[in-house]
Design a protein around this motif. Structure first.
Motif, PDB file in Angstrom:
ATOM      1  N   ALA A  90      -8.079  -4.302  -0.729  1.00  0.00           N
ATOM      2  CA  ALA A  90      -8.056  -3.006  -1.414  1.00  0.00           C
ATOM      3  C   ALA A  90      -7.256  -2.021  -0.560  1.00  0.00           C
ATOM      4  O   ALA A  90      -7.691  -1.620   0.525  1.00  0.00           O
ATOM      5  CB  ALA A  90      -9.473  -2.483  -1.640  1.00  0.00           C
ATOM      6  N   LEU A  91      -6.082  -1.659  -1.021  1.00  0.00           N
ATOM      7  CA  LEU A  91      -5.164  -0.805  -0.266  1.00  0.00           C
ATOM      8  C   LEU A  91      -5.287   0.642  -0.733  1.00  0.00           C
ATOM      9  O   LEU A  91      -5.201   0.934  -1.931  1.00  0.00           O
ATOM     10  CB  LEU A  91      -3.728  -1.292  -0.445  1.00  0.00           C
ATOM     11  CG  LEU A  91      -2.620  -0.455   0.188  1.00  0.00           C
ATOM     12  CD1 LEU A  91      -2.791  -0.407   1.707  1.00  0.00           C
ATOM     13  CD2 LEU A  91      -1.253  -1.010  -0.173  1.00  0.00           C
ATOM     14  N   LYS A  92      -5.479   1.528   0.195  1.00  0.00           N
ATOM     15  CA  LYS A  92      -5.503   2.954  -0.105  1.00  0.00           C
ATOM     16  C   LYS A  92      -4.072   3.447  -0.303  1.00  0.00           C
ATOM     17  O   LYS A  92      -3.215   3.250   0.562  1.00  0.00           O
ATOM     18  CB  LYS A  92      -6.173   3.717   1.039  1.00  0.00           C
ATOM     19  CG  LYS A  92      -6.264   5.222   0.824  1.00  0.00           C
ATOM     20  CD  LYS A  92      -6.935   5.892   2.010  1.00  0.00           C
ATOM     21  CE  LYS A  92      -7.000   7.400   1.830  1.00  0.00           C
ATOM     22  NZ  LYS A  92      -7.628   8.069   3.005  1.00  0.00           N
ATOM     23  N   VAL A  93      -3.809   4.061  -1.451  1.00  0.00           N
ATOM     24  CA  VAL A  93      -2.466   4.524  -1.784  1.00  0.00           C
ATOM     25  C   VAL A  93      -2.550   6.023  -2.060  1.00  0.00           C
ATOM     26  O   VAL A  93      -2.725   6.472  -3.192  1.00  0.00           O
ATOM     27  CB  VAL A  93      -1.902   3.760  -3.007  1.00  0.00           C
ATOM     28  CG1 VAL A  93      -0.438   4.156  -3.243  1.00  0.00           C
ATOM     29  CG2 VAL A  93      -2.004   2.256  -2.805  1.00  0.00           C
ATOM     30  N   THR A  94      -2.463   6.803  -0.992  1.00  0.00           N
ATOM     31  CA  THR A  94      -2.540   8.259  -1.092  1.00  0.00           C
ATOM     32  C   THR A  94      -1.430   8.880  -0.251  1.00  0.00           C
ATOM     33  O   THR A  94      -0.718   8.188   0.482  1.00  0.00           O
ATOM     34  CB  THR A  94      -3.902   8.770  -0.597  1.00  0.00           C
ATOM     35  OG1 THR A  94      -4.077   8.402   0.785  1.00  0.00           O
ATOM     36  CG2 THR A  94      -5.050   8.168  -1.411  1.00  0.00           C
ATOM     37  N   ASP A  95      -1.301  10.202  -0.337  1.00  0.00           N
ATOM     38  CA  ASP A  95      -0.262  10.901   0.426  1.00  0.00           C
ATOM     39  C   ASP A  95      -0.482  10.767   1.930  1.00  0.00           C
ATOM     40  O   ASP A  95       0.480  10.749   2.709  1.00  0.00           O
ATOM     41  CB  ASP A  95      -0.232  12.384   0.035  1.00  0.00           C
ATOM     42  CG  ASP A  95       0.263  12.590  -1.393  1.00  0.00           C
ATOM     43  OD1 ASP A  95       0.998  11.716  -1.890  1.00  0.00           O
ATOM     44  OD2 ASP A  95      -0.109  13.601  -2.016  1.00  0.00           O
ATOM     45  N   SER A  96      -1.745  10.688   2.362  1.00  0.00           N
ATOM     46  CA  SER A  96      -2.001  10.566   3.802  1.00  0.00           C
ATOM     47  C   SER A  96      -1.436   9.262   4.359  1.00  0.00           C
ATOM     48  O   SER A  96      -1.128   9.176   5.552  1.00  0.00           O
ATOM     49  CB  SER A  96      -3.501  10.644   4.080  1.00  0.00           C
ATOM     50  OG  SER A  96      -4.175   9.537   3.500  1.00  0.00           O
ATOM     51  N   MET A  97      -1.305   8.241   3.521  1.00  0.00           N
ATOM     52  CA  MET A  97      -0.773   6.962   3.980  1.00  0.00           C
ATOM     53  C   MET A  97       0.743   7.006   4.179  1.00  0.00           C
ATOM     54  O   MET A  97       1.327   6.039   4.678  1.00  0.00           O
ATOM     55  CB  MET A  97      -1.127   5.864   2.980  1.00  0.00           C
ATOM     56  CG  MET A  97      -2.607   5.527   2.919  1.00  0.00           C
ATOM     57  SD  MET A  97      -3.192   4.661   4.386  1.00  0.00           S
ATOM     58  CE  MET A  97      -2.458   3.047   4.147  1.00  0.00           C
ATOM     59  N   LEU A  98       1.370   8.103   3.801  1.00  0.00           N
ATOM     60  CA  LEU A  98       2.812   8.248   4.009  1.00  0.00           C
ATOM     61  C   LEU A  98       3.152   8.833   5.377  1.00  0.00           C
ATOM     62  O   LEU A  98       4.335   8.992   5.704  1.00  0.00           O
ATOM     63  CB  LEU A  98       3.421   9.130   2.917  1.00  0.00           C
ATOM     64  CG  LEU A  98       3.300   8.607   1.476  1.00  0.00           C
ATOM     65  CD1 LEU A  98       3.917   9.607   0.499  1.00  0.00           C
ATOM     66  CD2 LEU A  98       3.964   7.242   1.335  1.00  0.00           C
ATOM     67  N   ALA A  99       2.140   9.186   6.163  1.00  0.00           N
ATOM     68  CA  ALA A  99       2.389   9.735   7.502  1.00  0.00           C
ATOM     69  C   ALA A  99       3.173   8.735   8.339  1.00  0.00           C
ATOM     70  O   ALA A  99       2.950   7.522   8.270  1.00  0.00           O
ATOM     71  CB  ALA A  99       1.067  10.085   8.176  1.00  0.00           C
ATOM     72  N   ASP A 100       4.105   9.264   9.153  1.00  0.00           N
ATOM     73  CA  ASP A 100       5.006   8.401   9.924  1.00  0.00           C
ATOM     74  C   ASP A 100       4.573   8.245  11.376  1.00  0.00           C
ATOM     75  O   ASP A 100       5.382   7.867  12.225  1.00  0.00           O
ATOM     76  CB  ASP A 100       6.436   8.934   9.861  1.00  0.00           C
ATOM     77  CG  ASP A 100       6.539  10.365  10.379  1.00  0.00           C
ATOM     78  OD1 ASP A 100       5.493  10.937  10.773  1.00  0.00           O
ATOM     79  OD2 ASP A 100       7.661  10.902  10.388  1.00  0.00           O
ATOM     80  N   ASP A 101       3.283   8.549  11.700  1.00  0.00           N
ATOM     81  CA  ASP A 101       2.830   8.325  13.073  1.00  0.00           C
ATOM     82  C   ASP A 101       2.750   6.838  13.402  1.00  0.00           C
ATOM     83  O   ASP A 101       2.698   6.449  14.570  1.00  0.00           O
ATOM     84  CB  ASP A 101       1.480   9.003  13.319  1.00  0.00           C
ATOM     85  CG  ASP A 101       0.483   8.720  12.195  1.00  0.00           C
ATOM     86  OD1 ASP A 101       0.783   7.876  11.333  1.00  0.00           O
ATOM     87  OD2 ASP A 101      -0.581   9.364  12.179  1.00  0.00           O
ATOM     88  N   LEU A 102       2.716   5.994  12.379  1.00  0.00           N
ATOM     89  CA  LEU A 102       2.924   4.558  12.522  1.00  0.00           C
ATOM     90  C   LEU A 102       4.241   4.233  11.817  1.00  0.00           C
ATOM     91  O   LEU A 102       4.312   4.264  10.583  1.00  0.00           O
ATOM     92  CB  LEU A 102       1.782   3.769  11.895  1.00  0.00           C
ATOM     93  CG  LEU A 102       0.443   3.721  12.636  1.00  0.00           C
ATOM     94  CD1 LEU A 102      -0.571   2.910  11.846  1.00  0.00           C
ATOM     95  CD2 LEU A 102       0.601   3.124  14.018  1.00  0.00           C
ATOM     96  N   ALA A 103       5.287   3.978  12.589  1.00  0.00           N
ATOM     97  CA  ALA A 103       6.611   3.786  12.000  1.00  0.00           C
ATOM     98  C   ALA A 103       6.661   2.485  11.205  1.00  0.00           C
ATOM     99  O   ALA A 103       6.078   1.475  11.622  1.00  0.00           O
ATOM    100  CB  ALA A 103       7.666   3.772  13.109  1.00  0.00           C
TER     101      ALA A 103
END
Length: 502
Positions: free
Chosen positions: A101-114
């Motif tokens: 189950a993958l969370k698909v939200t705006d927070s998952m777009l953060a680039d602190d993990l490249a």
């Protein structure tokens, strides 16, 4: 570990009655040096007795008899059949089914993990699927609502394009609702002993109470920078995303534990006899008998020789070194665990497990011959699977019907029966169209052959290869499909949401 302790028991507990007899014999035969010294002092002069007792301070504390009796105790425990887990169902994959189950939200777009948390999660999910080759994996996406992306499948190529199409823009509802994803995963798993892996970067505190008592085992893969934790979910196993494969190893270990816990309650499965584990300490103890000075009187050696066969398991054979420690079915299970199915088929004595190993090794005809002589629903079910792989579709239909007669209401057999019937209908329809020329546009002046009278008969048809007339290549077929998977998922998720009435 606590579940294994609770499930621990003996398959043949009556052999435990031999343990007190061995202990009593041990006490009776063990030398008593103190009594012998006192008798010597009463028989001769004290100064002579003191001289003869030279070295009494260096008394041997362990005797050869002690090793014999400890070996007898261990053999008695082995004959009792200790166990704490069940043998896996051969019809189930080597590892537990998993719903990601993958969370698909705006927070998952953060680039602190490249390049981003979402991209890293995608890469890790693909690595996990490849590591679980042969096991089934389903995919769920969630934000404010949860949606089924792909059913349980063994093919990673199905999941790869769907993963790439998952973006926050395709989710119909914003928010963070992992509980809905867990409920949907439980619906996908049904009665199977599987688990759900939540891939997320954080959890909304309002959703924590719903995760405290999940309907299925829940694991969490944390797609967040190092040092970020989820203290609010201390009761669930949280595995941080790693740069190497350590996280995948931990996930697989947790999945095996979850499957073993679920299988303990399945009375249809046999318990796994762990008697062979005690063979190793017995072998180490016997090595000490070669130590210099460790001799035993012949009557004790004869007694030990008579005692060992009585306490050993009655199913052991001496055809080879492995037969001293494992039964044929245990050797077959070890070969099957190593995915050496051809060798497992030669080792198994149980006909059902032998036929399963033959099926996995591609020996379908031999497996069908064995299964045809068995009268269990599992045998009929496995025979249907082997016949489908052997391209004998109508016999497969009959086998699944037989399985349902022997076990009415079996959901897996019902689903496979539908699939087998659909394959038969497709093959016969294709053969009819090929014979009448409907799929090639054959004109009225062309010669055709009517196959209506032989509908259902087993025939061999040479399938045109890719690139021939009327058969598009795989590349052409892929180009004919809308490649924007995001649009497809967006419309599908909206339809699911409207159907649920949310």
């Amino acid at each position: 570990m606590s579940g294994a302790v609770e499930a621990f028991h003996f398959l043949r507990p009556w052999w435990l009655l031999a343990l007190p007899a061995v202990a009593l014999l041990w006490w009776w035969l063990r030398p008593r040096r103190a009594g012998a010294a006192e008798a010597l002092a009463d028989s001769i002069a004290p100064h002579l007795a003191a001289a003869l007792r030279t070295g009494a301070g260096r008394r041997r504390r362990i005797h050869p008899l002690d090793l014999v009796m400890v070996t007898g105790l261990l053999l008695g425990l082995a004959a009792a059949g200790p166990t704490w887990s069940r043998l896996p169902d051969p019809l189930v994959a080597d590892t537990a089914p998993l719903v990601v189950a993958l969370k698909v939200t705006d927070s998952m777009l953060a680039d602190d993990l490249a390049p981003s948390r979402l991209d890293r999660a995608r890469f890790k999910i693909l690595d996990l699927i490849e590591a679980r080759a042969g096991a089934r994996t389903a995919l769920v996406a969630y934000a404010g609502s949860a949606h089924r992306v792909a059913p349980l499948t063994e093919d990673p190529n199905i999941l790869r394009p769907l993963l790439e199409g998952l973006k926050p823009q395709v989710m119909p509802q914003a928010g963070d609702n992992p509980a809905a994803a867990v409920d949907l995963a439980a619906e996908i798993l049904g009665d199977e002993a599987g688990a759900v892996l939540l891939v997320l970067d954080d959890v909304d505190p309002s959703a924590v109470p719903a995760l405290e008592d999940p309907p299925v085992p829940v694991l969490i893969l944390l797609a967040a920078p190092d040092g970020t934790g989820l203290p609010q979910l201390s009761g669930l196993p949280v595995i941080p995303l790693a740069h190497d494969g350590r996280d995948i190893t931990r996930i697989e270990r947790q999945l095996r534990a979850a499957q073993a816990a679920a299988l303990r309650d399945d009375d249809r499965l046999q318990w796994n006899d762990r008697a062979w584990w005690l063979a190793w300490p017995v072998a180490l103890l016997t090595l000490l008998w070669f130590r210099r000075g460790w001799t035993m009187r012949w009557r004790m050696a004869l007694l030990a020789g008579l005692l060992a066969p009585l306490l050993g398991p009655g199913q052991a054979r001496a055809d080879g070194l492995a037969d001293w420690f494992w039964t044929p079915d245990q050797q077959g299970q070890r070969a099957e665990t190593s995915r050496d199915f051809a060798r497992a088929a030669t080792l198994y004595a149980d006909p059902y497990r032998k036929a399963y190993a033959m099926t996995r090794a591609g020996q379908y005809e031999e497996a069908i011959d064995i299964l045809d002589k068995l009268d269990t629903p599992d045998a009929a079910f496995l025979q249907g699977l082997a016949e489908i792989r052997f391209r004998r579709y109508r016999p497969a239909v009959r086998s699944f019907e037989t399985a349902l007669e022997r076990r009415p209401g079996w959901a897996e057999a019902e689903r496979n029966l539908e699939v087998a019937k659909a394959i038969v209908e497709y093959v016969e329809t294709t053969q009819e169209q090929s014979d009448t020329g409907e799929d090639r546009g054959i004109g009225a002046d062309d010669t055709v052959f009517d196959n209506e009278t032989q509908k259902g008969a087993e025939t061999q048809v040479e399938q045109p290869s890719e690139g021939e007339a009327g058969m598009p290549t795989a590349e052409q077929w892929m180009q004919s499909i809308d490649t924007d998977m995001g649009d497809f998922l967006k419309s599908r998720f909206r339809f699911d949401l409207s159907e649920s009435g949310s």
